[in-house]
Scaffold this motif. Sequence first.
Motif, PDB file in Angstrom:
ATOM      1  N   ILE B 131       0.839  -1.191   0.000  1.00 32.17           N
ATOM      2  CA  ILE B 131       0.000   0.000   0.000  1.00 32.17           C
ATOM      3  C   ILE B 131       0.879   1.249   0.000  1.00 32.17           C
ATOM      4  O   ILE B 131       0.601   2.241  -0.680  1.00 32.17           O
ATOM      5  CB  ILE B 131      -0.976  -0.008   1.187  1.00 32.17           C
ATOM      6  N   VAL B 146      -8.323   2.332   0.146  1.00 33.46           N
ATOM      7  CA  VAL B 146      -8.012   0.935   0.455  1.00 33.46           C
ATOM      8  C   VAL B 146      -9.275   0.268   0.981  1.00 33.46           C
ATOM      9  O   VAL B 146      -9.877   0.730   1.954  1.00 33.46           O
ATOM     10  CB  VAL B 146      -6.877   0.810   1.480  1.00 33.46           C
ATOM     11  N   ALA B 172      -4.185   0.006   7.132  1.00 29.29           N
ATOM     12  CA  ALA B 172      -4.253   0.691   5.839  1.00 29.29           C
ATOM     13  C   ALA B 172      -3.896   2.172   6.002  1.00 29.29           C
ATOM     14  O   ALA B 172      -3.158   2.741   5.197  1.00 29.29           O
ATOM     15  CB  ALA B 172      -5.646   0.545   5.231  1.00 29.29           C
ATOM     16  N   ALA B 177      -2.941   4.934   3.156  1.00 29.22           N
ATOM     17  CA  ALA B 177      -4.229   5.131   2.490  1.00 29.22           C
ATOM     18  C   ALA B 177      -4.722   6.566   2.698  1.00 29.22           C
ATOM     19  O   ALA B 177      -4.535   7.138   3.771  1.00 29.22           O
ATOM     20  CB  ALA B 177      -5.266   4.156   3.042  1.00 29.22           C
ATOM     21  N   VAL B 180     -10.286   4.959   3.560  1.00 29.71           N
ATOM     22  CA  VAL B 180     -10.563   3.541   3.792  1.00 29.71           C
ATOM     23  C   VAL B 180     -12.003   3.279   3.376  1.00 29.71           C
ATOM     24  O   VAL B 180     -12.904   4.074   3.676  1.00 29.71           O
ATOM     25  CB  VAL B 180     -10.362   3.145   5.266  1.00 29.71           C
TER      26      VAL B 180
END
Lengths: 64, 279
Positions: B131, B146, B172, B177, B180
């Motif tokens: 990620i 994410v 995440a 990210a 989310v």
Amino acid sequence: MRAVREARAVIDAEGLPLALAAVGGVSSVQDYEDFMAAGADAVLCGSSPMYLPDLAVEIKAGLG
Amino acid sequence: MQLAYDIAATYSENFERGPQLDAAPAIPQTSPRPFLGRSVNSPLGVAAGLLPNAKWIEAYAARGWDLLTYKTVRSVARECYPVPNWVFVDADAGDGPVYATEILPADPAAISSAVCFGMPSREPAFWREDIARAKAALAPGQLLIVSVVASPEAGWSAAQVADDYAQCAAWAVEAGADVVEANYSCPNVCSAEGQVYTDVALSETVTETIRSGMGELPLLLKIGVFPDATLQRDFLRTVSGSAHGITLVNGIARGAACRWPAGFRRAIFAGRCVGADYS
């Protein structure tokens, strides 16, 4: 499309602080425009980018 | 016609190889606009499903897609269903039967397909680093979303399901990210309700738990179509204090008989005939 309109109607009527991203069946510039007109704040394409990888270019050419 | 994903190959082969695409075209300039409190180049992106790792995220970001969703991750590794797991289908827009086909229409915009991956995920040790790689590949004005989902075991309580969602969300966020997206459009194992989002009480518990672990970063909830208007209103009211938005999957039930290749499991339809997710 109807689901997007219905969700938008509830969000607006209730004054809810929720953004709305629509997913599903977008394979053309018209589809994108239809979803945005129905009340989506964003459009996320599911399968079409697999076989239409340049659909974003096509849509963005008309966004300005 | 470019087909970025090879449906004859395994999910792992596609994962490792990356998308099969020609050189990226020039991207039209657009005026920035707001989405979830961020300035984005456009409100157009790729939903959870097609982009399983940083290679795929980077390739599609380079082609002008500005909201890139990293395919759903879990707190444990989960294998993808074996091939055939993505088939093209011959279907109309009504309720008629759906047939798998190898013949594609001349116009790719008319393609419909059915996908059943089973929401596979690499182990957290991989995706937490990947990620970060995906985020580093994005340009200004692009967002990394994410997608996360819980992986409940038999007998789990609502609190345990919520904690599992929240753990994935926190990881995440930590990895980079921008947003989310919690996938609630998945089977509900805690009650008799069909999917998580149709259980308002469970959705409230999970959403508040996720929120408590991710600071001020935007949280989207991925949901499907509601069976009735009252349930939809109750859900939206209940989650609006903790979530920042919903990702609404436009799906149409296909009740008619379908003919699939041997081994194809329960299908989720996508493309022209219907719209649904396959994250």
